[in-house]
Design a protein around this motif. Structure first.
Motif, PDB file in Angstrom:
ATOM      1  N   LEU A   9      14.464  38.756 -16.143  1.00 52.85           N
ATOM      2  CA  LEU A   9      13.676  37.852 -16.812  1.00 52.85           C
ATOM      3  C   LEU A   9      12.871  37.016 -15.798  1.00 52.85           C
ATOM      4  N   LYS A  10      13.344  36.766 -14.404  1.00 51.93           N
ATOM      5  CA  LYS A  10      12.584  36.230 -13.344  1.00 51.93           C
ATOM      6  C   LYS A  10      11.513  37.038 -13.163  1.00 51.93           C
ATOM      7  N   ASP A  11      11.666  38.347 -12.893  1.00 51.86           N
ATOM      8  CA  ASP A  11      10.755  39.382 -12.524  1.00 51.86           C
ATOM      9  C   ASP A  11       9.662  39.193 -13.519  1.00 51.86           C
ATOM     10  N   GLU A  12       9.929  39.323 -14.917  1.00 47.06           N
ATOM     11  CA  GLU A  12       8.939  39.591 -15.749  1.00 47.06           C
ATOM     12  C   GLU A  12       8.216  38.156 -15.756  1.00 47.06           C
ATOM     13  N   ILE A  13       8.521  36.938 -15.767  1.00 50.43           N
ATOM     14  CA  ILE A  13       8.026  35.524 -15.842  1.00 50.43           C
ATOM     15  C   ILE A  13       6.987  35.640 -14.709  1.00 50.43           C
ATOM     16  N   ALA A  14       7.497  36.159 -13.305  1.00 54.37           N
ATOM     17  CA  ALA A  14       6.592  36.142 -12.168  1.00 54.37           C
ATOM     18  C   ALA A  14       5.354  37.004 -12.308  1.00 54.37           C
ATOM     19  N   LEU A  15       5.736  38.144 -13.083  1.00 53.19           N
ATOM     20  CA  LEU A  15       4.633  39.291 -13.226  1.00 53.19           C
ATOM     21  C   LEU A  15       3.663  38.720 -14.224  1.00 53.19           C
ATOM     22  N   THR A  16       4.209  38.043 -15.481  1.00 51.91           N
ATOM     23  CA  THR A  16       3.237  37.402 -16.198  1.00 51.91           C
ATOM     24  C   THR A  16       2.215  36.482 -15.849  1.00 51.91           C
ATOM     25  N   ASN A  17       3.075  35.348 -15.047  1.00 54.79           N
ATOM     26  CA  ASN A  17       2.480  34.386 -14.432  1.00 54.79           C
ATOM     27  C   ASN A  17       1.445  34.992 -13.550  1.00 54.79           C
ATOM     28  N   GLU A  18       1.645  35.904 -12.937  1.00 60.76           N
ATOM     29  CA  GLU A  18       0.594  36.724 -12.047  1.00 60.76           C
ATOM     30  C   GLU A  18      -0.511  37.176 -12.642  1.00 60.76           C
ATOM     31  N   ILE A  19      -0.332  37.797 -13.755  1.00 59.86           N
ATOM     32  CA  ILE A  19      -1.373  38.349 -14.675  1.00 59.86           C
ATOM     33  C   ILE A  19      -2.199  37.361 -15.305  1.00 59.86           C
ATOM     34  N   GLU A  20      -1.658  36.249 -15.688  1.00 61.43           N
ATOM     35  CA  GLU A  20      -2.360  35.092 -16.157  1.00 61.43           C
ATOM     36  C   GLU A  20      -3.069  34.157 -15.378  1.00 61.43           C
ATOM     37  N   GLY A  21      -2.629  34.265 -14.151  1.00 60.57           N
ATOM     38  CA  GLY A  21      -3.350  33.308 -13.073  1.00 60.57           C
ATOM     39  C   GLY A  21      -2.640  32.166 -12.886  1.00 60.57           C
ATOM     40  N   VAL A  22      -1.179  31.965 -13.511  1.00 64.89           N
ATOM     41  CA  VAL A  22      -0.583  31.029 -13.244  1.00 64.89           C
ATOM     42  C   VAL A  22       0.156  30.854 -11.801  1.00 64.89           C
ATOM     43  N   ARG A  23       0.058  29.914 -11.077  1.00 65.01           N
ATOM     44  CA  ARG A  23       0.753  30.008  -9.808  1.00 65.01           C
ATOM     45  C   ARG A  23       2.100  29.432  -9.817  1.00 65.01           C
ATOM     46  N   SER A  24       3.041  30.045  -9.545  1.00 64.15           N
ATOM     47  CA  SER A  24       4.578  29.761  -9.647  1.00 64.15           C
ATOM     48  C   SER A  24       5.297  30.366  -8.322  1.00 64.15           C
ATOM     49  N   THR A  25       6.262  29.678  -8.037  1.00 64.08           N
ATOM     50  CA  THR A  25       7.120  30.256  -6.754  1.00 64.08           C
ATOM     51  C   THR A  25       8.319  30.816  -7.792  1.00 64.08           C
ATOM     52  N   ARG A  26       9.223  31.658  -7.108  1.00 64.28           N
ATOM     53  CA  ARG A  26      10.431  32.148  -7.452  1.00 64.28           C
ATOM     54  C   ARG A  26      11.570  30.944  -7.749  1.00 64.28           C
ATOM     55  N   LYS A  27      11.233  29.938  -6.924  1.00 63.95           N
ATOM     56  CA  LYS A  27      12.198  28.759  -7.088  1.00 63.95           C
ATOM     57  C   LYS A  27      11.922  27.963  -8.261  1.00 63.95           C
ATOM     58  N   GLU A  28      10.593  27.781  -8.391  1.00 61.52           N
ATOM     59  CA  GLU A  28      10.008  27.123  -9.798  1.00 61.52           C
ATOM     60  C   GLU A  28      10.693  27.815 -10.932  1.00 61.52           C
ATOM     61  N   ILE A  29      10.621  29.124 -10.800  1.00 61.65           N
ATOM     62  CA  ILE A  29      11.006  30.007 -12.254  1.00 61.65           C
ATOM     63  C   ILE A  29      12.481  29.844 -12.293  1.00 61.65           C
ATOM     64  N   GLU A  30      13.436  29.967 -11.213  1.00 60.57           N
ATOM     65  CA  GLU A  30      14.654  29.769 -11.091  1.00 60.57           C
ATOM     66  C   GLU A  30      15.139  28.367 -11.741  1.00 60.57           C
ATOM     67  N   ASP A  31      14.295  27.384 -11.219  1.00 60.82           N
ATOM     68  CA  ASP A  31      14.622  25.893 -11.560  1.00 60.82           C
ATOM     69  C   ASP A  31      14.308  26.049 -13.402  1.00 60.82           C
ATOM     70  N   ALA A  32      13.223  26.547 -13.881  1.00 59.74           N
ATOM     71  CA  ALA A  32      13.019  26.478 -15.114  1.00 59.74           C
ATOM     72  C   ALA A  32      14.164  27.273 -15.997  1.00 59.74           C
ATOM     73  N   ILE A  33      14.701  28.277 -15.616  1.00 62.61           N
ATOM     74  CA  ILE A  33      15.640  29.043 -16.236  1.00 62.61           C
ATOM     75  C   ILE A  33      16.860  28.314 -16.068  1.00 62.61           C
ATOM     76  N   ASP A  34      17.321  27.755 -14.896  1.00 65.86           N
ATOM     77  CA  ASP A  34      18.370  26.892 -14.894  1.00 65.86           C
ATOM     78  C   ASP A  34      18.761  25.628 -15.794  1.00 65.86           C
ATOM     79  N   SER A  35      17.491  24.938 -15.820  1.00 60.22           N
ATOM     80  CA  SER A  35      17.328  23.924 -16.654  1.00 60.22           C
ATOM     81  C   SER A  35      17.568  24.368 -18.169  1.00 60.22           C
ATOM     82  N   ILE A  36      17.096  25.595 -18.658  1.00 66.02           N
ATOM     83  CA  ILE A  36      17.371  26.062 -19.785  1.00 66.02           C
ATOM     84  C   ILE A  36      18.754  26.361 -20.508  1.00 66.02           C
ATOM     85  N   LYS A  37      19.360  26.953 -19.298  1.00 65.33           N
ATOM     86  CA  LYS A  37      20.850  27.379 -19.400  1.00 65.33           C
ATOM     87  C   LYS A  37      21.609  25.835 -19.562  1.00 65.33           C
ATOM     88  N   LYS A  38      20.979  24.928 -19.012  1.00 67.93           N
ATOM     89  CA  LYS A  38      21.720  23.611 -19.056  1.00 67.93           C
ATOM     90  C   LYS A  38      21.730  22.907 -20.332  1.00 67.93           C
TER      91      LYS A  38
END
Length: 113
Positions: free
Chosen positions: A84-113
């Protein structure tokens, strides 16, 4: 006989294009799609090659599912989250959205909670 793309037939055999298009579109092997492509109804013409690839895909899925039954749930969940993290990072890159792996991890962690 090797399958020839409609786009090639359009230019190579313009007088035969319409009849070939109609034959493929109206074939029982044709699957109509709920989309338009240049004002035409989209469709998939199921060739032997596609059928063979689908069979190969299903066999591979069965092998994966069998192997998966031997894995602990934590390994499966870890793999899903990593994918999921890899797919989000790849999609963000294709769409021109700048995000770090840490930001993606934090977003997924917040959803888990």
């Amino acid at each position: 006989m090797e399958y020839e793309l409609l786009s090639k037939i359009f230019y190579k055999k313009p007088t035969e294009y319409e009849s070939i298009y109609d034959a493929r579109f109206n074939s029982e092997a044709s699957i109509k799609l709920p989309i338009k492509i240049h004002e035409n109804v989209g469709f998939i013409f199921n060739t032997n090659e596609i059928t063979k690839l689908l069979v190969k895909i299903y066999k591979t899925i069965n092998k994966i599912n069998l192997l998966r039954t031997h894995l602990p749930n934590i390994a499966i969940n870890s793999y899903i989250i990593k994918s999921l993290k890899d797919e989000i990072a790849l999609t963000n890159e294709i769409e021109g959205v700048r995000s770090t792996r840490k930001e993606i991890e934090d977003a997924i962690d917040s959803i888990k909670k």
